[in-house]
Scaffold this active site. Structure first.
Site, mmCIF file in Angstrom:
data_model
loop_
_atom_site.group_PDB
_atom_site.id
_atom_site.type_symbol
_atom_site.label_atom_id
_atom_site.label_comp_id
_atom_site.label_asym_id
_atom_site.label_seq_id
_atom_site.Cartn_x
_atom_site.Cartn_y
_atom_site.Cartn_z
ATOM 1 N N ASN A 40 14.946 -62.413 47.403
ATOM 2 C CA ASN A 40 14.694 -61.105 46.777
ATOM 3 C C ASN A 40 15.946 -60.508 46.151
ATOM 4 O O ASN A 40 16.020 -59.307 45.913
ATOM 5 C CB ASN A 40 14.154 -60.103 47.812
ATOM 6 C CG ASN A 40 12.962 -60.617 48.571
ATOM 7 O OD1 ASN A 40 13.067 -60.933 49.759
ATOM 8 N ND2 ASN A 40 11.843 -60.731 47.898
ATOM 9 N N HIS A 68 9.161 -65.975 46.847
ATOM 10 C CA HIS A 68 9.662 -65.470 45.559
ATOM 11 C C HIS A 68 10.663 -66.416 44.889
ATOM 12 O O HIS A 68 11.338 -66.020 43.931
ATOM 13 C CB HIS A 68 10.302 -64.086 45.746
ATOM 14 C CG HIS A 68 9.319 -63.023 46.113
ATOM 15 N ND1 HIS A 68 8.352 -62.576 45.243
ATOM 16 C CD2 HIS A 68 9.135 -62.321 47.262
ATOM 17 C CE1 HIS A 68 7.618 -61.650 45.835
ATOM 18 N NE2 HIS A 68 8.069 -61.479 47.067
ATOM 19 N N HIS A 153 9.686 -69.158 56.477
ATOM 20 C CA HIS A 153 9.391 -67.946 55.710
ATOM 21 C C HIS A 153 7.890 -67.661 55.814
ATOM 22 O O HIS A 153 7.086 -68.258 55.106
ATOM 23 C CB HIS A 153 9.811 -68.183 54.259
ATOM 24 C CG HIS A 153 9.948 -66.936 53.473
ATOM 25 N ND1 HIS A 153 11.054 -66.130 53.546
ATOM 26 C CD2 HIS A 153 9.105 -66.335 52.599
ATOM 27 C CE1 HIS A 153 10.896 -65.092 52.742
ATOM 28 N NE2 HIS A 153 9.717 -65.191 52.157
ATOM 29 N N HIS A 178 10.869 -63.195 55.763
ATOM 30 C CA HIS A 178 9.775 -62.736 54.891
ATOM 31 C C HIS A 178 9.262 -61.336 55.210
ATOM 32 O O HIS A 178 8.940 -60.601 54.297
ATOM 33 C CB HIS A 178 8.594 -63.714 54.861
ATOM 34 C CG HIS A 178 7.429 -63.245 54.029
ATOM 35 N ND1 HIS A 178 7.515 -63.139 52.654
ATOM 36 C CD2 HIS A 178 6.176 -62.850 54.363
ATOM 37 C CE1 HIS A 178 6.330 -62.711 52.191
ATOM 38 N NE2 HIS A 178 5.516 -62.520 53.197
ATOM 39 N N HIS A 180 10.919 -58.825 56.463
ATOM 40 C CA HIS A 180 12.004 -57.869 56.236
ATOM 41 C C HIS A 180 12.206 -56.898 57.401
ATOM 42 O O HIS A 180 13.007 -55.975 57.288
ATOM 43 C CB HIS A 180 11.809 -57.088 54.921
ATOM 44 C CG HIS A 180 11.907 -57.943 53.698
ATOM 45 N ND1 HIS A 180 12.059 -57.419 52.432
ATOM 46 C CD2 HIS A 180 11.879 -59.279 53.536
ATOM 47 C CE1 HIS A 180 12.099 -58.406 51.539
ATOM 48 N NE2 HIS A 180 11.983 -59.549 52.190
#
Ligand SMILES: [Fe+2]
Ligand SMILES: [Fe+2]
Length: 279
Positions: A40, A68, A153, A178, A180
């Site tokens: 990210n 991502h 993740h 993942h 956070h």
């Protein structure tokens, strides 16, 4: 061996905190190997070649990714020449880049780093259990690699815990990324594998997952997108997981979370601090 993993770096605030703090952390803890999740780091979505290089220059040995991975299209091209960038292993055949790599740590140890995606509440992928199993069978702990590190993740804590049990004693460390949000279940599993369900992010916690909160809240309320998601700009907390690994066995002997800066309460691996201050 001293290994530090740092969770998903979100946007400029996360990048700044990481680049400012990592050189000092490497010195202070006398780290042998550092892994950073960068999925990210470019505006919250994906990673660029320049950002990858910034993280390596700041002291990361390897940068891992996640769902991502390829949000910045340039990653599809430069990942082929940047062997220190590891994308999820269980993507479709033919995806550029690599899902696993062998790297030399500062103490000389050969470290196998693997990144994989979960499948619960995420896009369908190849089975991460079988994909990782193939890798750690082909390159066994103590034979092909001195240390094996997994960045799993995934969204669901059940899938992450199951992966921990599945890999216990066969890898040195498995961390979840993942969500956070850091979890407080960091521990050494019975077989000697270091484990935490989620490390958390390097980002501004006055936010929703590191993004400015207005638009996420709007979408939950109205279901109508109004603006783009943008990273929050406040001071980031650097969230990580510290693991001391027995050089003889490749298994974990000490683990602790790391949280520095921003609005989360501070915590550091005391076993390294004590030794540093005694020197
Ligand atoms: Fe992330
Ligand atoms: Fe993610």
């Amino acid at each position: 061996m001293r290994l530090l993993f740092l969770g998903d770096v979100v946007g400029r605030s996360g990048r700044q905190a990481l680049v400012q703090r990592l050189p000092e952390l490497r010195r202070r803890y006398a780290l042998d190997f550092v892994i950073v999740n960068g999925e990210n780091s470019a505006g919250g979505f994906g990673i660029t070649e320049a950002i990858t290089q910034d993280f390596l220059d700041a002291g990361a040995d390897v940068v891992t990714l996640g769902n991502h991975a390829f949000d910045q299209r340039e990653a599809l091209v430069f990942i082929s020449r940047q062997e220190r960038l590891v994308r999820p292993l269980n993507l479709p055949e033919g995806t550029p880049g690599r899902g696993a790599g062998l790297f030399k740590a500062r103490n000389g140890a050969e470290v196998l780093v693997i990144n994989a995606l979960g499948r619960v509440y995420m896009a369908e992928q190849n089975c991460p259990f079988r994909a990782i199993d193939n890798e750690v069978t082909a390159c066994r702990l103590g034979e092909g690699a001195d240390v094996i590190f997994i960045d799993f993740h995934a969204e669901a804590t059940s899938e992450k815990q199951a992966m921990g049990v599945f890999l216990d004693s066969r890898v040195s460390c498995i961390v979840g990324t993942h969500t956070h949000s850091p979890t407080s279940d960091d521990r050494i599993l019975p077989g000697g594998t270091a484990y935490i369900s989620d490390v958390g992010m390097c980002g501004d916690y006055n936010s929703v997952l590191g993004m400015k909160a207005d638009e996420p809240v709007n979408r939950f309320l109205t279901r109508i997108p109004k603006e783009r998601f943008e990273p929050a700009l406040g001071e980031a907390t650097v969230c990580g997981f510290a693991v001391e690994i027995d050089d003889a066995t490749g298994l974990a002997v000490k683990v602790a979370p790391l949280r520095l800066g921003g609005v989360l309460s501070r915590t550091e691996p005391s076993f390294w601090l004590d030794e540093a201050s005694a020197e």
